[in-house]
Motif scaffolding. Sequence first.
Motif, PDB file in Angstrom:
ATOM      1  N   LEU A 137       0.850  -1.186   0.000  1.00  0.00           N
ATOM      2  CA  LEU A 137       0.000   0.000   0.000  1.00  0.00           C
ATOM      3  C   LEU A 137       0.885   1.235   0.000  1.00  0.00           C
ATOM      4  O   LEU A 137       1.839   1.320   0.785  1.00  0.00           O
ATOM      5  N   TYR A 138       0.564   2.211  -0.853  1.00  0.00           N
ATOM      6  CA  TYR A 138       1.381   3.418  -0.986  1.00  0.00           C
ATOM      7  C   TYR A 138       0.588   4.655  -0.543  1.00  0.00           C
ATOM      8  O   TYR A 138      -0.574   4.833  -0.914  1.00  0.00           O
ATOM      9  N   TYR A 139       1.274   5.514   0.233  1.00  0.00           N
ATOM     10  CA  TYR A 139       0.642   6.727   0.741  1.00  0.00           C
ATOM     11  C   TYR A 139       1.583   7.915   0.546  1.00  0.00           C
ATOM     12  O   TYR A 139       2.809   7.770   0.577  1.00  0.00           O
ATOM     13  N   LEU A 149       5.283   6.970   1.829  1.00  0.00           N
ATOM     14  CA  LEU A 149       5.202   5.890   2.811  1.00  0.00           C
ATOM     15  C   LEU A 149       4.643   4.642   2.133  1.00  0.00           C
ATOM     16  O   LEU A 149       3.772   4.741   1.255  1.00  0.00           O
ATOM     17  N   ARG A 150       5.148   3.469   2.550  1.00  0.00           N
ATOM     18  CA  ARG A 150       4.636   2.213   1.998  1.00  0.00           C
ATOM     19  C   ARG A 150       4.551   1.157   3.095  1.00  0.00           C
ATOM     20  O   ARG A 150       5.427   1.073   3.963  1.00  0.00           O
ATOM     21  N   ILE A 160       6.820  -5.218   6.563  1.00  0.00           N
ATOM     22  CA  ILE A 160       7.759  -4.155   6.207  1.00  0.00           C
ATOM     23  C   ILE A 160       7.015  -2.820   6.112  1.00  0.00           C
ATOM     24  O   ILE A 160       5.894  -2.761   5.598  1.00  0.00           O
ATOM     25  N   SER A 161       7.642  -1.761   6.662  1.00  0.00           N
ATOM     26  CA  SER A 161       7.142  -0.395   6.543  1.00  0.00           C
ATOM     27  C   SER A 161       8.294   0.457   6.021  1.00  0.00           C
ATOM     28  O   SER A 161       9.414   0.366   6.545  1.00  0.00           O
ATOM     29  N   SER A 162       8.023   1.287   5.016  1.00  0.00           N
ATOM     30  CA  SER A 162       9.118   2.007   4.348  1.00  0.00           C
ATOM     31  C   SER A 162       8.753   3.465   4.105  1.00  0.00           C
ATOM     32  O   SER A 162       7.579   3.812   3.954  1.00  0.00           O
ATOM     33  N   ILE A 163       9.786   4.304   4.069  1.00  0.00           N
ATOM     34  CA  ILE A 163       9.617   5.695   3.670  1.00  0.00           C
ATOM     35  C   ILE A 163      10.729   6.078   2.699  1.00  0.00           C
ATOM     36  O   ILE A 163      11.790   5.440   2.649  1.00  0.00           O
TER      37      ILE A 163
END
Length: 256
Positions: A137-139, A149-150, A160-163
């Motif tokens: 999911l992309y924000y 943010l993903r 996994i959480s990414s920026i």
Amino acid sequence: MKQLLTFLFLLLVVSCKKDDKEPDIPVVSDPKLNHTSYSLKVPNTVQLTLTEGTIENLKWSSDDNFVATVSDNGLVTAQHVGTTIIRANELSCKITVSAQYAYYIELVTDWGMSVEDIMVPYKTPYDYEIDGNFMYLYYYMNNQYAPSLRFGFYYNELWISSILFDINYEENLWEFINERYKCIILPEDSESGSATFLINADTESKATTVICIDQYVSDYLQVDYMDISAVSYKSGSVITNAIERLRSVPPMQAPE
């Protein structure tokens, strides 16, 4: 006459007893620390001491050395953001290490959350991607430092959480990261040759999150927070497995 003498003798005895002083009994105070709770920031210190009483064989210890350490004489040093208990035998002091830097809101690391769980606070993503059992999911974030943010899921469980972080503010990123996480691999030592890896504990065995910081697109650093159990699914080092797992993850795209 005899009765009179007896009376005078008894009176003299009573008077003598009244003049006798009871011996002083020393007051022994229970041991106390100069603080029962204290807040500080990395890398500040606070000295804990006994203000009352004494303790034989006094020993200092920290419940979590990742958050704060304590010397043999009670000097507490903040290491990373968090809360721990400093102990002096049976006495204790709650130490809270607070953040100095807040360039972005800490990413969700409640590993195992579902897509539906994430969409409650974050609402509908501007984009999503499905690759077999993986979903992303992309924000957009209203943040000058970290605009994208993903969240990544495997079998509908967050792993996994990414920026993306603007490379022009790289110094700010390291201020934020270093007061919260412990570096375990620098780029020159990394198998990937360019990534930095960090964990949220003083040892890999205690960590629940591993972080990889690398550059995949121009002008931005990608910061990946990963469930350490998700990248330790087979034998080998956490870093080796994390690198292998990241190879299957599409890099984030720079915001338009």
